[in-house]
Write an enzyme that holds these catalytic residues in place. Structure first.
Site, PDB file in Angstrom:
ATOM      1  CB  THR A 245       1.509  11.985   1.272  1.00  0.00           C
ATOM      2  OG1 THR A 245       0.578  11.272   0.443  1.00  0.00           O
ATOM      3  CG2 THR A 245       2.677  11.089   1.631  1.00  0.00           C
ATOM      4  CG  ASP A 246      -1.937  17.649   0.466  1.00  0.00           C
ATOM      5  OD1 ASP A 246      -2.960  17.117  -0.025  1.00  0.00           O
ATOM      6  OD2 ASP A 246      -1.861  18.869   0.667  1.00  0.00           O
ATOM      7  CD1 TRP A 247      -5.723  12.458  -3.146  1.00  0.00           C
ATOM      8  CD2 TRP A 247      -5.138  12.780  -1.017  1.00  0.00           C
ATOM      9  NE1 TRP A 247      -6.505  11.627  -2.358  1.00  0.00           N
ATOM     10  CE2 TRP A 247      -6.161  11.803  -1.050  1.00  0.00           C
ATOM     11  CE3 TRP A 247      -4.602  13.133   0.231  1.00  0.00           C
ATOM     12  CZ2 TRP A 247      -6.652  11.187   0.098  1.00  0.00           C
ATOM     13  CZ3 TRP A 247      -5.098  12.522   1.379  1.00  0.00           C
ATOM     14  CH2 TRP A 247      -6.106  11.563   1.296  1.00  0.00           C
TER      15      TRP A 247
END
Length: 818
Positions: free
Chosen positions: A240-242
């Protein structure tokens, strides 16, 4: 017993051996990070917790406690030019070389995966993060991304192709639903990712924050499993993106392996509970855990303690890349400059260059070379005037007066201008395409007193140039990295011949862009009504005048195109060649571009689409034959009736040129139908996609709905609807409690900024924007252990008026899982 990582099948055996020995809790734990940048280790089995850090144009490894928005200090590293610059090199070999250099810096710092490149299409020039992205064209995006990934991974460091997918704006990026028809998804927004995945096999792919077709990308089964894994054959880790994880269990089922950063055990617990309850099959968890184990072992296998890279050599490479990426937009005989002429250098950027963008890609460079420092070093005589104040966008009459005096007495005036840091950044989009008033006014004033005025631009994305007709030279340098100042000198004085070409169109004005009426959309959705007509696909179809077209770039020499040859190797396979000759007296490089077009189909299409390109270097008088091989995909459109790629019967034009509007050679080939399938025909139902009004691109809602194939989702929230986990912090400010919490968070994050010099304003704007649009569920990413275990649920309950119940929920003791 420790596991020794090996290559090939032995590595697969190691993965299986470790997986068999893991407990349920350990498998679940592997599926989220340890802290901000590391994966979890399994010490009893000798499996390391490798590190992944930000890129994409250099290494950003933070020192001390981590954060994702670039606020804390990071180790010194080489700041290479950003993607908007390097894309303009059109040089895949150069990108591969840059990737190798970045990977070597990762090796020194013990980093196993670097987060980049970004392959998001430049739908609008306003996207605040366009400096990190490659192009408005999907083919070019895919080829350049693949080249960088190959370079990175050749050194045993993993790349993370991001942000998958349809993440083309910063406004409401964490919650927005991108409403894109299937054909446009495939032809424009997915093709770049597809090319990069198929050709370079990145170790990881990062899924974006936004929704697509109503589902968050972190749990979008169609995009992650059906398209990415099954169709394209991706076998790495989906991360995932953060802070992009919405529903952890749904994400695992959809093919999302790794949640970053750590959820402090909260989502690990949900995974365990779902397996015990029978809601999550163990084979799905095993699949994700296997992907992560393999990634960790590859990282351990390529660990090289004691390795050191050559920082000086990397600075030399950064300078070469900056020079090869700059685009000479205009030259009326004023360039190259005479080193013995009387020179005026004007603009604060000449001494304080803007060389990178703000946000998670912010590099701490070893050094920064300014244009003036390079002139001093080489002994070139010049007179300097500031011209404008970087801290104000308004003209300063005193500074202007000094600049006029400086320019009036010079043979040539060189103005360094562009966009200050506060104008573009991760976290927010631009509101317009204008440069600061102080920069535009300065250029107009100097051009009025010196006919030999040259403008050098430092900016991450296209700008309007109302003064373009008044100056004799324009050099677009984008954000050229730490050695960009030296590269500017190399180019202006002719030590290096400019060879860059635009990877995006520069429109005359914002209102001319096809997405103008639809960007950045509504509160809940953004509708991509322009469909396939991004960038030059629209401008060339509409015959719209532009400032500088896609693929444009001048040289100090001239190239002649001749002897087009087309050989048919199969039904849809062609070998195309053309001769290119350098007719000037300087050595130089030319980017030869191949376009394909077909306007006889019932389905609407672009006039031309880029299908191949090659950059060649020629000595004066030298001639080379450039050869292209293209196949079925080059002639195909995505037919939703199949669904799949389809060549429809007709006559196709193959064009060779120096830009999308500078076609030098062309021929036609006749092709038969590849699928014998019905071609969609929207000429009656959606005629707006076939011809455009002179006033600009506009598509009626009913026509877009027909193209989309179903009803459009709700654009705005229901008035007074209860707050929920995806309500943004900005929305919660309607309540007193929301305003208090937002204020506390803003103050805390602002403290982290510290002394950031010229980037402080952009940092504050970024923080404000990112906090405002952050969903409540993502607050845990920033709070970590400082927040109660059930903060999100309790806080939402309090916002909805049940204050005491919310506090009780926040501090409710966790029940044992087993």
């Amino acid at each position: 017993m420790a596991i020794e990582a090996k290559g090939g099948g032995a590595l697969t055996d190691d993965v299986s051996e470790i997986l068999k020995k893991l407990t349920l809790e350990e498998k679940a734990g592997l599926c989220s990070g340890s802290g901000f940048w590391n994966l979890k280790s399994i010490e009893r089995l000798g499996m390391p917790g490798i590190m992944m850090t930000d890129g994409p144009h250099g290494l950003r490894k933070q020192t001390g406690e981590g954060d994702h928005v670039g606020l804390r200090d990071s180790v010194p590293a080489t700041c290479f030019p950003t993607a908007s610059a390097t894309a303009s090199s059109w040089d895949t070999e150069l990108l591969t070389e840059m990737g190798r250099a970045i990977a070597k810096e990762c090796l020194q710092e013990g980093v196993s995966v670097i987060l980049g490149p970004g392959a998001n299409i430049k739908r609008s020039p306003l996207c605040g993060r366009n400096f990190e992205y490659i192009s408005e064209d999907p083919y070019m995006t895919g080829k350049m991304a693949a080249a960088l990934i190959k370079g990175i991974q050749s050194q045993g460091i993993g790349a993370s192709l991001k942000h998958y997918a349809m993440n083309n704006q910063e406004t409401r990026r964490m919650t927005i639903d991108s409403v894109v028809d299937e054909r446009t998804q495939r032809e424009i927004y997915l093709t770049g990712f597809e090319i990069a995945v198929r050709e370079s096999r990145p170790w990881t792919v990062m899924c974006s924050y936004n929704k697509v077709d109503g589902t968050y990308m972190s749990e979008n089964n169609h995009m992650l499993n059906d398209v990415l894994r099954t169709e394209w054959g991706f076998d790495g880790v989906v991360v995932t993106d953060w802070g992009a994880c919405n529903d952890r269990v749904s994400g695992l089922k959809a093919g999302q392996d790794l949640e970053m950063p750590s959820s402090n055990g909260k989502n690990d617990k949900k995974i365990i509970e779902a397996v015990i309850a029978g809601d999550l099959p163990m084979e799905i968890l095993d699949r994700a855990a296997s992907h992560i184990i393999r990634l960790a072992l590859k990282g351990m296998q390529n660990n090289r303690p004691g390795f050191r890279y050559d920082a000086k050599a990397h600075n030399v490479l950064a300078r070469k890349i900056a020079a090869d990426s700059a685009v000479l937009l205009k030259n009326e005989g004023v360039l190259p400059l005479n080193k013995n002429s009387k020179l005026a250098v004007i603009g604060e950027f000449a001494k304080k260059p803007r060389y990178q963008g703000a946000g998670s890609s912010l590099i701490n460079p070893h050094k920064v070379e300014s244009f003036c420092e390079e002139l001093d070093k080489t002994g070139i005589d010049y007179e300097y005037a500031g011209g404008y104040d970087l801290k104000s966008e308004n003209p300063d009459e005193v500074l202007l007066g000094r600049a006029r005096e400086c320019a009036a007495g010079a043979d040539t005036a060189v103005i360094i201008a562009g966009l200050p840091p506060a104008y573009e950044s991760e976290g927010f989009d631009r509101k317009h395409m204008r440069m600061p008033k102080s920069h535009n006014r300065l250029i107009e004033e100097i051009a009025s007193v010196n006919p030999n005025t040259v403008v050098v631009l430092f900016n991450g994305a296209p700008v309007e140039m109302p003064w373009a007709g008044s100056v004799r030279g324009i050099l677009e340098c984008y954000l050229g990295g730490q050695a960009g100042g030296g590269a500017v000198a190399d180019l202006l004085f002719g030590d290096i011949n400019p060879s860059g070409k635009l990877a995006e169109t520069f429109p005359l004005r914002l209102e001319d862009t096809p997405s103008f009426r639809y960007f950045p959309g509504y509160t809940k959705t953004v509708e991509y009504r322009e469909g396939i007509y991004t960038g030059y696909r629209y401008y060339d179809k509409a015959g719209k005048e532009v400032l500088f077209p896609f693929g444009h770039g001048l040289s100090y020499t001239e190239f002649e195109y001749s002897d087009l040859s087309v050989q048919r190797k199969g039904e849809y396979d062609f070998r195309i060649s053309a001769d290119i000759r350098n007719n000037g007296n300087r050595a130089g490089a030319e980017v030869v571009q191949l376009y394909v077009g077909n306007n006889e189909s019932p389905i609407f299409k672009a006039v031309n689409e880029l299908k191949s390109f090659k950059k060649i270097f020629l000595e004066p008088g030298e001639r080379k034959t450039v050869v292209f091989e293209i196949g079925e995909r080059a002639f195909s459109f995505y037919n939703i009736n199949i669904p799949g790629w389809h060549v429809d019967e007709g006559v196709y034009k193959i064009s060779i040129g120096a830009s999308s509007r500078d076609i030098r050679l062309e021929c036609k080939v006749e092709l038969g139908d590849s699928m014998n399938s019905v071609v969609p025909d929207y000429r009656k139902a959606a005629p707006g996609y076939y011809s455009f009004a002179e006033s600009g691109f506009e598509i009626e809602e009913n026509q877009f709905r027909i193209l989309y194939g179903r009803n459009l989702p709700e654009r705005e929230p229901v008035p007074d609807e209860p707050f929920q986990q995806n309500s943004t912090l900005g929305e919660t400010r309607k309540k007193l409690l929301g305003r208090i919490v937002f204020g506390i968070m803003k103050r805390q994050v602002s403290k982290m900024l510290g002394e950031s010099g010229d980037s402080a304003e952009s940092g504050l704007l970024m923080v404000e924007a990112m906090l405002s649009e952050m969903p409540v569920r993502a607050v845990g990413m920033m709070g970590g252990d400082m927040l109660p275990p059930n903060f999100t649920d309790g806080y939402i309950t309090m916002l909805n008026g049940k204050f005491i119940k919310g506090i009780s929920m926040m501090f409710r003791r966790q029940k044992p899982i087993i």
